[in-house]
Design a protein around this motif. Sequence first.
Motif, PDB file in Angstrom:
ATOM      1  N   VAL A  50       0.866  -1.174   0.000  1.00  0.00           N
ATOM      2  CA  VAL A  50       0.000   0.000   0.000  1.00  0.00           C
ATOM      3  C   VAL A  50       0.903   1.224   0.000  1.00  0.00           C
ATOM      4  O   VAL A  50       2.035   1.173   0.473  1.00  0.00           O
ATOM      5  CB  VAL A  50      -0.958   0.017   1.217  1.00  0.00           C
ATOM      6  N   LYS A  51       0.407   2.311  -0.543  1.00  0.00           N
ATOM      7  CA  LYS A  51       1.212   3.542  -0.558  1.00  0.00           C
ATOM      8  C   LYS A  51       1.213   4.176   0.828  1.00  0.00           C
ATOM      9  O   LYS A  51       2.261   4.578   1.331  1.00  0.00           O
ATOM     10  CB  LYS A  51       0.644   4.507  -1.598  1.00  0.00           C
ATOM     11  N   TYR A  52       0.031   4.272   1.453  1.00  0.00           N
ATOM     12  CA  TYR A  52      -0.109   4.915   2.760  1.00  0.00           C
ATOM     13  C   TYR A  52      -1.006   4.080   3.668  1.00  0.00           C
ATOM     14  O   TYR A  52      -1.795   3.267   3.202  1.00  0.00           O
ATOM     15  CB  TYR A  52      -0.750   6.303   2.632  1.00  0.00           C
ATOM     16  N   GLU A  53      -0.910   4.360   4.941  1.00  0.00           N
ATOM     17  CA  GLU A  53      -1.852   3.869   5.940  1.00  0.00           C
ATOM     18  C   GLU A  53      -2.541   5.093   6.529  1.00  0.00           C
ATOM     19  O   GLU A  53      -2.031   6.203   6.428  1.00  0.00           O
ATOM     20  CB  GLU A  53      -1.118   3.103   7.046  1.00  0.00           C
ATOM     21  N   VAL A  54      -3.689   4.890   7.140  1.00  0.00           N
ATOM     22  CA  VAL A  54      -4.312   5.946   7.932  1.00  0.00           C
ATOM     23  C   VAL A  54      -3.925   5.631   9.366  1.00  0.00           C
ATOM     24  O   VAL A  54      -4.438   4.680   9.958  1.00  0.00           O
ATOM     25  CB  VAL A  54      -5.848   5.976   7.748  1.00  0.00           C
ATOM     26  N   PRO A  55      -2.946   6.374   9.920  1.00  0.00           N
ATOM     27  CA  PRO A  55      -2.393   6.017  11.236  1.00  0.00           C
ATOM     28  C   PRO A  55      -3.387   6.169  12.371  1.00  0.00           C
ATOM     29  O   PRO A  55      -4.389   6.878  12.255  1.00  0.00           O
ATOM     30  CB  PRO A  55      -1.220   6.983  11.401  1.00  0.00           C
ATOM     31  N   SER A  56      -3.068   5.511  13.477  1.00  0.00           N
ATOM     32  CA  SER A  56      -3.948   5.573  14.646  1.00  0.00           C
ATOM     33  C   SER A  56      -4.098   6.996  15.165  1.00  0.00           C
ATOM     34  O   SER A  56      -5.108   7.328  15.777  1.00  0.00           O
ATOM     35  CB  SER A  56      -3.461   4.637  15.751  1.00  0.00           C
ATOM     36  N   SER A  57      -3.109   7.868  14.902  1.00  0.00           N
ATOM     37  CA  SER A  57      -3.224   9.265  15.343  1.00  0.00           C
ATOM     38  C   SER A  57      -4.354   9.985  14.614  1.00  0.00           C
ATOM     39  O   SER A  57      -4.911  10.949  15.128  1.00  0.00           O
ATOM     40  CB  SER A  57      -1.902  10.006  15.131  1.00  0.00           C
ATOM     41  N   VAL A  58      -4.699   9.521  13.411  1.00  0.00           N
ATOM     42  CA  VAL A  58      -5.830  10.079  12.659  1.00  0.00           C
ATOM     43  C   VAL A  58      -7.125   9.430  13.141  1.00  0.00           C
ATOM     44  O   VAL A  58      -8.151  10.076  13.279  1.00  0.00           O
ATOM     45  CB  VAL A  58      -5.642   9.870  11.138  1.00  0.00           C
ATOM     46  N   GLY A  59      -7.070   8.124  13.398  1.00  0.00           N
ATOM     47  CA  GLY A  59      -8.238   7.403  13.904  1.00  0.00           C
ATOM     48  C   GLY A  59      -9.295   7.177  12.846  1.00  0.00           C
ATOM     49  O   GLY A  59      -9.008   7.011  11.671  1.00  0.00           O
ATOM     50  N   ASN A  60     -10.534   7.198  13.286  1.00  0.00           N
ATOM     51  CA  ASN A  60     -11.691   6.939  12.434  1.00  0.00           C
ATOM     52  C   ASN A  60     -11.841   8.023  11.369  1.00  0.00           C
ATOM     53  O   ASN A  60     -11.811   9.212  11.682  1.00  0.00           O
ATOM     54  CB  ASN A  60     -12.945   6.897  13.323  1.00  0.00           C
ATOM     55  N   LEU A  61     -11.996   7.609  10.114  1.00  0.00           N
ATOM     56  CA  LEU A  61     -12.284   8.561   9.048  1.00  0.00           C
ATOM     57  C   LEU A  61     -13.763   8.929   9.097  1.00  0.00           C
ATOM     58  O   LEU A  61     -14.621   8.064   9.273  1.00  0.00           O
ATOM     59  CB  LEU A  61     -11.978   7.948   7.680  1.00  0.00           C
ATOM     60  N   ASN A  62     -14.061  10.212   8.931  1.00  0.00           N
ATOM     61  CA  ASN A  62     -15.443  10.669   8.853  1.00  0.00           C
ATOM     62  C   ASN A  62     -15.907  10.389   7.424  1.00  0.00           C
ATOM     63  O   ASN A  62     -15.692  11.196   6.527  1.00  0.00           O
ATOM     64  CB  ASN A  62     -15.539  12.152   9.200  1.00  0.00           C
ATOM     65  N   ALA A  63     -16.485   9.208   7.231  1.00  0.00           N
ATOM     66  CA  ALA A  63     -16.848   8.762   5.892  1.00  0.00           C
ATOM     67  C   ALA A  63     -18.114   7.922   5.934  1.00  0.00           C
ATOM     68  O   ALA A  63     -18.423   7.289   6.934  1.00  0.00           O
ATOM     69  CB  ALA A  63     -15.709   7.944   5.290  1.00  0.00           C
ATOM     70  N   THR A  64     -18.817   7.920   4.814  1.00  0.00           N
ATOM     71  CA  THR A  64     -20.000   7.086   4.641  1.00  0.00           C
ATOM     72  C   THR A  64     -19.577   5.805   3.932  1.00  0.00           C
ATOM     73  O   THR A  64     -18.924   5.860   2.887  1.00  0.00           O
ATOM     74  CB  THR A  64     -21.064   7.830   3.809  1.00  0.00           C
ATOM     75  N   TYR A  65     -19.951   4.670   4.517  1.00  0.00           N
ATOM     76  CA  TYR A  65     -19.599   3.368   3.945  1.00  0.00           C
ATOM     77  C   TYR A  65     -20.746   2.841   3.102  1.00  0.00           C
ATOM     78  O   TYR A  65     -21.901   2.889   3.499  1.00  0.00           O
ATOM     79  CB  TYR A  65     -19.281   2.376   5.066  1.00  0.00           C
ATOM     80  N   LEU A 123      -4.175   1.572   3.383  1.00  0.00           N
ATOM     81  CA  LEU A 123      -4.582   0.640   4.442  1.00  0.00           C
ATOM     82  C   LEU A 123      -5.344   1.413   5.508  1.00  0.00           C
ATOM     83  O   LEU A 123      -4.848   2.403   6.046  1.00  0.00           O
ATOM     84  CB  LEU A 123      -3.369  -0.038   5.069  1.00  0.00           C
ATOM     85  N   ILE A 124      -6.550   0.957   5.796  1.00  0.00           N
ATOM     86  CA  ILE A 124      -7.386   1.574   6.830  1.00  0.00           C
ATOM     87  C   ILE A 124      -7.661   0.517   7.884  1.00  0.00           C
ATOM     88  O   ILE A 124      -8.167  -0.563   7.567  1.00  0.00           O
ATOM     89  CB  ILE A 124      -8.697   2.113   6.214  1.00  0.00           C
ATOM     90  N   TYR A 125      -7.318   0.826   9.147  1.00  0.00           N
ATOM     91  CA  TYR A 125      -7.483  -0.166  10.218  1.00  0.00           C
ATOM     92  C   TYR A 125      -8.000   0.431  11.520  1.00  0.00           C
ATOM     93  O   TYR A 125      -7.980  -0.236  12.547  1.00  0.00           O
ATOM     94  CB  TYR A 125      -6.164  -0.909  10.471  1.00  0.00           C
TER      95      TYR A 125
END
Length: 163
Positions: A12-27, A61-63
């Motif tokens: 993957v190019k990037y991860e969404v790190p734990s410092s960012v946390g939950n993305l404000n997004a509609t699934y 990567l989103i975790y």
Amino acid sequence: LVSSGITYHAPVKYEVPSSVGNLNATYNNGVSGVGSTLTNAGTLGAFTPDGVVAALNDRILIYNQNNAFENGVYTVTTVGNGSTPWVLTRATDADSYGLKDVNSLGEGDAFFVQAGNTGAGETYVCNTQGVITFGTTAITFVQVSSARVFRGVRSLARNLCCA
């Protein structure tokens, strides 16, 4: 690697790190995970997962989603800007369940993070046990390694001389 039960996927190019946390997004779950999306539901702007603006088709990567069934590997299908929301679509090698298959997602699948301000050089492994039902099963990842990635010769020289 075979005996350890790890299957490496394309990085993957990037991860969404734990410092960012939950993305404000509609699934949106697509069809049983195939074609599922996360669409920006917050302030409009370019998708910036780890301090760097992502480009079209970057793998992410989103975790850390509050709804862990939203976690996984996504591709940037719309970068977004001040008037258009960013959109991420589940990567085709991680939108269906399968074990030991680089074209499916299951326990033991590993993803190396290539870039980002904090995630470059990290590797994550999916540790979700059993069958993954997209849109229902909590998908979890564990970090298994962290190797410092140097950015260019100057950075390498600075770190060698001044460490």
